[in-house]
Design a protein around this motif. Sequence first.
Motif, PDB file in Angstrom:
ATOM      1  N   SER A  66       0.729  -1.242  -0.097  1.00 19.95           N
ATOM      2  CA  SER A  66      -0.048  -0.144  -0.132  1.00 19.95           C
ATOM      3  C   SER A  66       0.926   1.218  -0.017  1.00 19.95           C
ATOM      4  O   SER A  66       0.688   2.190  -0.501  1.00 19.95           O
ATOM      5  N   GLN A  67       1.922   1.026   0.713  1.00 20.32           N
ATOM      6  CA  GLN A  67       2.880   2.194   0.912  1.00 20.32           C
ATOM      7  C   GLN A  67       4.228   1.755   1.579  1.00 20.32           C
ATOM      8  O   GLN A  67       4.519   0.510   1.806  1.00 20.32           O
ATOM      9  N   GLN A  97      -0.407   4.215  -1.954  1.00 15.90           N
ATOM     10  CA  GLN A  97      -1.642   4.919  -1.514  1.00 15.90           C
ATOM     11  C   GLN A  97      -2.498   5.178  -2.595  1.00 15.90           C
ATOM     12  O   GLN A  97      -3.878   5.646  -2.308  1.00 15.90           O
ATOM     13  N   GLU A  99      -5.395   3.660  -4.947  1.00 11.17           N
ATOM     14  CA  GLU A  99      -6.171   2.406  -5.088  1.00 11.17           C
ATOM     15  C   GLU A  99      -6.304   1.906  -6.700  1.00 11.17           C
ATOM     16  O   GLU A  99      -6.278   0.724  -6.969  1.00 11.17           O
ATOM     17  N   GLN A 102      -3.123   0.127  -7.337  1.00  8.89           N
ATOM     18  CA  GLN A 102      -3.069  -1.201  -6.852  1.00  8.89           C
ATOM     19  C   GLN A 102      -3.920  -2.020  -7.716  1.00  8.89           C
ATOM     20  O   GLN A 102      -3.560  -3.356  -7.720  1.00  8.89           O
ATOM     21  N   ILE A 122      -4.818  -0.982   0.573  1.00  7.15           N
ATOM     22  CA  ILE A 122      -4.643   0.409   1.033  1.00  7.15           C
ATOM     23  C   ILE A 122      -5.991   0.667   1.772  1.00  7.15           C
ATOM     24  O   ILE A 122      -5.940   1.162   2.899  1.00  7.15           O
TER      25      ILE A 122
ATOM     26  N   ASN B 252      -5.502  10.624  -0.435  1.00  5.22           N
ATOM     27  CA  ASN B 252      -4.772   9.761  -1.699  1.00  5.22           C
ATOM     28  C   ASN B 252      -5.560   9.623  -3.009  1.00  5.22           C
ATOM     29  O   ASN B 252      -4.877   9.570  -3.999  1.00  5.22           O
TER      30      ASN B 252
END
Lengths: 357, 329
Positions: A66-67, A97, A99, A102, A122, B252
């Motif tokens: 996620s980070q 971070q 999505e 991801q 995340i 984010n």
Amino acid sequence: MRKIKLATVLALATAMVVGLTACGGSGSTASTGSSDAAAEEETAEEGGEEAAAADASGLKITLVMSQRDEFLSSLEAGAKKKAEELGVNLITQDANQDESKQIQYVQAAAADGQKVIIVNPINPSACQSIIDAAGDMSVVFVNRVPDDVSVLTDKAVYVGSDEHTSGKFQGDFLANYFKEKGQTDIKYILLRGIEGQTSTTLRSESVLKALADNGINATETYAKSCLYDRTEALNQMTNILADASKEFDCIISNNDSMALGAIEACNTAGRTIDFPIVGIDATADGRQAIKDGTLAMSVFQDPNGQGGGSVQAAVNLANGEALNANTDFEIDEETGHILWVPFEEVTPENVEEYENR
Amino acid sequence: MKSKADKSQFSKFLSDNGIWVVLVVLIIAITLVNRNFLTPQNAVALLTGESVKGVLTFGVMMAILSKGIDLSTGSVAALSAIVSAALCQQATATKLWAGLGTMPAIVGILAGIAIGCIVGFANGWMVAYLHLHPFIATLGTQLICRAICKLLTPGPVSKLTPGFRFLGNGRIGPLHMIVLVMIILFCISAFILRETRFGKSVYAVGGNDQAARVAGINVESVLIRVYMWCSVCAALGGILLAGRSDSADPANTGLNYELDAIAAATVGGTSQTGGICRISGVAAGILIMGVINNGMVMMGVNDQMTFIVKGLIIIGAVAFDMRKNRVKA
């Protein structure tokens, strides 16, 4: 002139291709090389685990982070170490971070024909979209438990620690401490992490529940978010210490950083720390504070266990073995799809053991 | 004689479409390393992954063409995502605005677009009438929009209705809606730039605003419309993002997307000096960025390498374009 233009286009294109293939080639060769070596070493050393290592070698697995904060970086390192041991070709990607990114990484791994993917989600409430993106791939979630555990199946599992228990260690410790003093009514200060994060909610809930379960009547003097941040905790605690009407018997912190900020505030204000301050994480600074006697205890969340456990679980899924095969961890009884990596209590007595973990 | 003419045409084609050549070469190179790259499944992964940034790119392309820039697109996307998502949360979700029922998807979408219109108008007005440098004006709105997001909600807004998610997540047969939206936006952008008076005016304003004014173009009105277009694209991107990931996060969502969009437009040959832009080049720019993002994963290269390659390609593409434009002049 035209020739120059033509030459530039071609040169640019060639440069990119060379660059790309070079880094692609060297990257994969290096990892295959070292993993082969690792696999051989293991075979030579431990005859018993030979089969597992042989099955896993050559398996390509993507780990989507996620980070990369301090803890997650240790988790990543733990995963890499385990992958090398098992001869898995582990590739990590940092979604930073984002999505959408991801999901993109998950889809790319699926398109690449990988069997299983490890995702450090995340947003724990949006895990279904990751499972959807994975298609036929199995998914191992790590570190952040899906909000809705009903998304977990034989092909979507979770490896991590149970945040319900982290606060319990703090609560049990404090309960014992006050019982020994013969005190059952206490006032506490609670330094909370970032609001809205599952860890903040569960850590806070579980410590208060453990106190109540142990028959301690705890009253809140102050409970606010300090964003898991040392400086923020220092600032807020400085204000609290200046206010004589705010009485308290202990400071409970959702992590070590904020506990250290509170200790700093006490030192600056000239306040003797004759009450327990408890944290979570057992970071390097936190462990030092335990040795110094300023931090009463902390709770160790095992990044190596989570990272390595997730890789082992992924290999187990790919090979059709039991989720906890080749690990010391327990499977969640209720769902059957969670591998719990336990939290551990860190006190002055055992702090030395955590130096190199 | 004839062959020489052919050859010169060929090299002109190559020079004009150098970006497509680079794209094709990249695709071949990555396929050589990993054959799974060139599969329908991966094409879907690549296109759905790049769609949001593509939509933002078609917006910021117009701002750059007018000799401006828009740094607020990522934050506008986030604000639009949060507001529209909050209006379309499932009945069972923890609602951002408790008491407010679940709205039909179209209400959420229109609310997001409205936010784009408002911020875009503000950006355009500041650039046109206050004569602020677009870099500064849009940096201001970037910060403001991001802060409003964080004021509205501390954590992610999740569990959105299937109707709202349809644009970002749904599909009609094999066709993914999010890709379709990007393609439609590509067509609209191409139509605006090539066929409308407004499109021609943007080229004129970007090339030389004084000359454009003398030619009778209302420069202020053109600028306001340019920034409104840009922010509406960003708002649409935010709606797609929320739908795709089933959540909108104040901190984010859309973070640094403005830079990716600017990079894609620039790699696609949109000149920072204004007045130069080919929509086909921009499409190639978006695809190149996507091929790098996706290809790096496919080749198993660790992620920091992706940024190095992206950086090199941005620098290379701009250097090449400057050279080409200088030669033309």
